[in-house]
Write a protein that holds these residues in place. Structure first.
Motif, PDB file in Angstrom:
ATOM      1  N   MET A 130       0.746  -1.297  -0.042  1.00 47.71           N
ATOM      2  CA  MET A 130      -0.157  -0.079  -0.112  1.00 47.71           C
ATOM      3  C   MET A 130       0.786   1.264  -0.117  1.00 47.71           C
ATOM      4  O   MET A 130       0.579   2.076  -0.613  1.00 47.71           O
ATOM      5  CB  MET A 130      -0.938   0.021   1.279  1.00 47.71           C
ATOM      6  N   LEU A 131       2.050   1.211   0.943  1.00 45.64           N
ATOM      7  CA  LEU A 131       2.953   2.316   0.999  1.00 45.64           C
ATOM      8  C   LEU A 131       3.362   2.694  -0.377  1.00 45.64           C
ATOM      9  O   LEU A 131       3.508   3.475  -0.901  1.00 45.64           O
ATOM     10  CB  LEU A 131       3.848   2.119   1.967  1.00 45.64           C
ATOM     11  N   LEU A 132       3.958   1.610  -1.091  1.00 44.94           N
ATOM     12  CA  LEU A 132       4.751   1.687  -2.301  1.00 44.94           C
ATOM     13  C   LEU A 132       3.884   2.366  -3.325  1.00 44.94           C
ATOM     14  O   LEU A 132       4.274   3.241  -4.243  1.00 44.94           O
ATOM     15  CB  LEU A 132       5.345   0.450  -2.906  1.00 44.94           C
ATOM     16  N   THR A 133       2.583   2.032  -3.481  1.00 45.72           N
ATOM     17  CA  THR A 133       1.489   2.373  -4.361  1.00 45.72           C
ATOM     18  C   THR A 133       0.818   3.886  -3.933  1.00 45.72           C
ATOM     19  O   THR A 133       1.023   4.466  -5.034  1.00 45.72           O
ATOM     20  CB  THR A 133       0.261   1.529  -4.184  1.00 45.72           C
ATOM     21  N   GLU A 134       1.017   4.305  -2.910  1.00 52.55           N
ATOM     22  CA  GLU A 134       0.594   5.517  -2.516  1.00 52.55           C
ATOM     23  C   GLU A 134       1.849   6.465  -3.027  1.00 52.55           C
ATOM     24  O   GLU A 134       1.698   7.524  -3.297  1.00 52.55           O
ATOM     25  CB  GLU A 134       0.441   5.758  -1.172  1.00 52.55           C
ATOM     26  N   ARG A 135       3.055   6.128  -2.937  1.00 44.79           N
ATOM     27  CA  ARG A 135       4.312   6.898  -3.013  1.00 44.79           C
ATOM     28  C   ARG A 135       4.526   6.487  -4.593  1.00 44.79           C
ATOM     29  O   ARG A 135       5.473   7.347  -4.895  1.00 44.79           O
ATOM     30  CB  ARG A 135       5.414   6.447  -2.167  1.00 44.79           C
ATOM     31  N   GLY A 136       3.804   5.927  -5.362  1.00 42.46           N
ATOM     32  CA  GLY A 136       4.068   5.842  -6.864  1.00 42.46           C
ATOM     33  C   GLY A 136       5.374   5.013  -6.965  1.00 42.46           C
ATOM     34  O   GLY A 136       5.965   5.505  -8.111  1.00 42.46           O
ATOM     35  N   VAL A 137       5.755   4.126  -6.253  1.00 41.53           N
ATOM     36  CA  VAL A 137       6.986   3.259  -6.417  1.00 41.53           C
ATOM     37  C   VAL A 137       6.415   1.883  -7.119  1.00 41.53           C
ATOM     38  O   VAL A 137       5.801   1.161  -6.262  1.00 41.53           O
ATOM     39  CB  VAL A 137       7.852   3.196  -5.069  1.00 41.53           C
ATOM     40  N   PRO A 138       6.690   1.538  -8.009  1.00 44.46           N
ATOM     41  CA  PRO A 138       6.283   0.022  -8.590  1.00 44.46           C
ATOM     42  C   PRO A 138       7.049  -0.927  -7.936  1.00 44.46           C
ATOM     43  O   PRO A 138       8.317  -0.713  -7.372  1.00 44.46           O
ATOM     44  CB  PRO A 138       6.780   0.212 -10.239  1.00 44.46           C
ATOM     45  N   PHE A 139       6.476  -2.075  -7.570  1.00 48.63           N
ATOM     46  CA  PHE A 139       7.023  -3.197  -6.727  1.00 48.63           C
ATOM     47  C   PHE A 139       8.021  -3.906  -7.532  1.00 48.63           C
ATOM     48  O   PHE A 139       9.253  -4.498  -6.936  1.00 48.63           O
ATOM     49  CB  PHE A 139       5.732  -4.210  -6.512  1.00 48.63           C
ATOM     50  N   ASP A 140       7.972  -3.639  -8.869  1.00 48.56           N
ATOM     51  CA  ASP A 140       9.215  -4.093  -9.796  1.00 48.56           C
ATOM     52  C   ASP A 140      10.592  -3.466  -9.445  1.00 48.56           C
ATOM     53  O   ASP A 140      11.541  -4.182  -9.741  1.00 48.56           O
ATOM     54  CB  ASP A 140       8.856  -3.731 -11.352  1.00 48.56           C
ATOM     55  N   ASP A 141      10.407  -2.239  -8.791  1.00 49.53           N
ATOM     56  CA  ASP A 141      11.710  -1.697  -8.754  1.00 49.53           C
ATOM     57  C   ASP A 141      12.256  -2.276  -7.254  1.00 49.53           C
ATOM     58  O   ASP A 141      13.492  -2.273  -7.325  1.00 49.53           O
ATOM     59  CB  ASP A 141      11.494  -0.133  -8.272  1.00 49.53           C
ATOM     60  N   VAL A 142      11.498  -2.588  -6.472  1.00 53.05           N
ATOM     61  CA  VAL A 142      11.991  -3.414  -5.149  1.00 53.05           C
ATOM     62  C   VAL A 142      12.400  -4.740  -5.718  1.00 53.05           C
ATOM     63  O   VAL A 142      13.567  -5.293  -5.223  1.00 53.05           O
ATOM     64  CB  VAL A 142      10.752  -3.681  -4.149  1.00 53.05           C
ATOM     65  N   LEU A 143      11.581  -5.585  -6.481  1.00 53.28           N
ATOM     66  CA  LEU A 143      12.199  -6.940  -7.036  1.00 53.28           C
ATOM     67  C   LEU A 143      13.738  -6.791  -7.862  1.00 53.28           C
ATOM     68  O   LEU A 143      14.434  -7.485  -7.773  1.00 53.28           O
ATOM     69  CB  LEU A 143      11.301  -7.345  -8.111  1.00 53.28           C
ATOM     70  N   GLY A 144      13.739  -5.542  -8.484  1.00 53.54           N
ATOM     71  CA  GLY A 144      15.057  -5.330  -9.244  1.00 53.54           C
ATOM     72  C   GLY A 144      16.334  -5.007  -8.151  1.00 53.54           C
ATOM     73  O   GLY A 144      17.437  -5.520  -8.473  1.00 53.54           O
ATOM     74  N   ALA A 145      15.866  -4.382  -7.327  1.00 50.99           N
ATOM     75  CA  ALA A 145      16.829  -4.128  -6.094  1.00 50.99           C
ATOM     76  C   ALA A 145      17.362  -5.461  -5.349  1.00 50.99           C
ATOM     77  O   ALA A 145      18.593  -5.556  -5.487  1.00 50.99           O
ATOM     78  CB  ALA A 145      16.359  -3.276  -5.055  1.00 50.99           C
ATOM     79  N   LEU A 146      16.100  -6.279  -5.472  1.00 47.81           N
ATOM     80  CA  LEU A 146      16.716  -7.814  -4.704  1.00 47.81           C
ATOM     81  C   LEU A 146      17.550  -8.600  -5.933  1.00 47.81           C
ATOM     82  O   LEU A 146      18.474  -9.277  -5.181  1.00 47.81           O
ATOM     83  CB  LEU A 146      15.295  -8.457  -4.521  1.00 47.81           C
ATOM     84  N   GLU A 147      17.032  -8.414  -7.132  1.00 43.85           N
ATOM     85  CA  GLU A 147      17.835  -9.102  -8.106  1.00 43.85           C
ATOM     86  C   GLU A 147      19.396  -8.676  -8.117  1.00 43.85           C
ATOM     87  O   GLU A 147      20.280  -9.381  -8.313  1.00 43.85           O
ATOM     88  CB  GLU A 147      17.322  -8.984  -9.683  1.00 43.85           C
ATOM     89  N   GLY A 148      19.413  -7.365  -7.911  1.00 44.84           N
ATOM     90  CA  GLY A 148      20.857  -6.886  -7.753  1.00 44.84           C
ATOM     91  C   GLY A 148      21.702  -7.291  -6.722  1.00 44.84           C
ATOM     92  O   GLY A 148      22.863  -7.560  -6.812  1.00 44.84           O
ATOM     93  N   ARG A 149      21.137  -7.458  -5.465  1.00 42.11           N
ATOM     94  CA  ARG A 149      21.662  -7.911  -4.157  1.00 42.11           C
ATOM     95  C   ARG A 149      22.076  -9.287  -4.516  1.00 42.11           C
ATOM     96  O   ARG A 149      23.065  -9.944  -4.143  1.00 42.11           O
ATOM     97  CB  ARG A 149      20.825  -7.630  -3.170  1.00 42.11           C
ATOM     98  N   ASN A 150      20.913 -10.074  -5.186  1.00 42.71           N
ATOM     99  CA  ASN A 150      21.448 -11.459  -5.359  1.00 42.71           C
ATOM    100  C   ASN A 150      22.631 -11.886  -6.104  1.00 42.71           C
ATOM    101  O   ASN A 150      23.509 -12.688  -5.993  1.00 42.71           O
ATOM    102  CB  ASN A 150      20.107 -12.334  -5.719  1.00 42.71           C
ATOM    103  N   ARG A 151      22.873 -11.111  -7.169  1.00 37.65           N
ATOM    104  CA  ARG A 151      23.914 -10.964  -8.278  1.00 37.65           C
ATOM    105  C   ARG A 151      25.240 -10.699  -7.542  1.00 37.65           C
ATOM    106  O   ARG A 151      26.291 -11.335  -7.877  1.00 37.65           O
ATOM    107  CB  ARG A 151      23.680 -10.198  -9.368  1.00 37.65           C
ATOM    108  N   LYS A 152      25.153 -10.072  -6.677  1.00 42.41           N
ATOM    109  CA  LYS A 152      26.433  -9.547  -5.740  1.00 42.41           C
ATOM    110  C   LYS A 152      26.822 -10.583  -4.816  1.00 42.41           C
ATOM    111  O   LYS A 152      27.940 -10.576  -4.247  1.00 42.41           O
ATOM    112  CB  LYS A 152      26.221  -8.290  -4.866  1.00 42.41           C
ATOM    113  N   LYS A 153      26.081 -11.556  -4.480  1.00 39.58           N
ATOM    114  CA  LYS A 153      26.342 -12.685  -3.534  1.00 39.58           C
ATOM    115  C   LYS A 153      27.326 -13.552  -3.783  1.00 39.58           C
ATOM    116  O   LYS A 153      27.401 -13.944  -5.123  1.00 39.58           O
ATOM    117  CB  LYS A 153      25.086 -13.438  -2.871  1.00 39.58           C
TER     118      LYS A 153
END
Length: 209
Positions: free
Chosen positions: A186-209
């Motif tokens: 809900m917070l992400l939606t209200e702030r206009g942040v797509p959940f895809d951006d969060v998933l992208g950040a997680l993918e980036g962290r996973n690649r760095k492991k």
């Protein structure tokens, strides 16, 4: 955007697919002429061409249901454009969140094979609630109360997750985690942040492991 590269048809029009940038739901299919494209780029809000009225129109100029453009792209053949927007109200002139709400083929009740599909579905629902604010909806009420109220709920649910974990109660932890995820979305939606951006950040962290 290289407007000159767009291939307008013999009537000077190009199909425009309009998509919610947050939920990825397709909201409508409309048309643009070159002037509509250029006005959309300059103003950052959706401008279209009405084939029935044969005139340029600013989406939401009368209804207030404007669309803030986040990106505009054309396809590989350069004869269609895709607008990703954050809508300030329903996209459909009938008052619906999306013009595409009637099923022609497919059983919507069939369980989907993607076990994470609920996140996409929830995103779409929340974006619709924010755009239309239906009466009697819990999420509509929270959206109307503003970001501070949503932040308070996120904080409360985070605390409940901690308590459930400390209590070593798997069922309670499951429910409280679901509440936390729901209100975070809900917070992400209200702030206009797509959940895809969060998933992208997680993918980036996973690649760095």
């Amino acid at each position: 955007m290289n407007v000159e590269a767009i291939q307008f048809d013999e009537k000077g029009l190009v199909p425009a697919i309009i998509q919610d940038a947050r939920s990825k739901e397709v909201l409508t299919l409309a048309y643009m002429n070159e002037e509509a494209v250029r006005k959309s780029v300059v103003t950052g809000e959706t401008h279209l061409y009405s084939r029935s009225r044969q005139e340029l129109w600013h989406k939401g100029a009368t209804s207030g249901n404007t669309q803030s453009i986040q990106s505009m792209k054309y396809d590989c053949d350069q004869d269609a454009v895709l607008l990703q927007v954050i809508p300030e109200g329903p996209a459909c002139h009938k008052g619906d969140y999306s013009c595409f709400h009637e099923t022609v083929y497919g059983n919507e009740s069939v369980a989907k094979s993607n076990r994470y599909q609920i996140l996409d579905d929830l995103q779409s629902t929340l974006a619709e609630r924010l755009a239309t604010l239906p009466e009697g909806s819990y999420t509509s009420q929270l959206f109307q109360e503003g970001v501070d109220r949503i932040l308070k709920k996120v904080g409360e649910e985070a605390g409940e997750v901690i308590i459930a974990a400390k209590n070593n109660d798997p069922e309670e932890l499951t429910w409280e985690t679901a509440d936390l995820l729901f209100h975070t979305l809900m917070l992400l939606t209200e702030r206009g942040v797509p959940f895809d951006d969060v998933l992208g950040a997680l993918e980036g962290r996973n690649r760095k492991k």
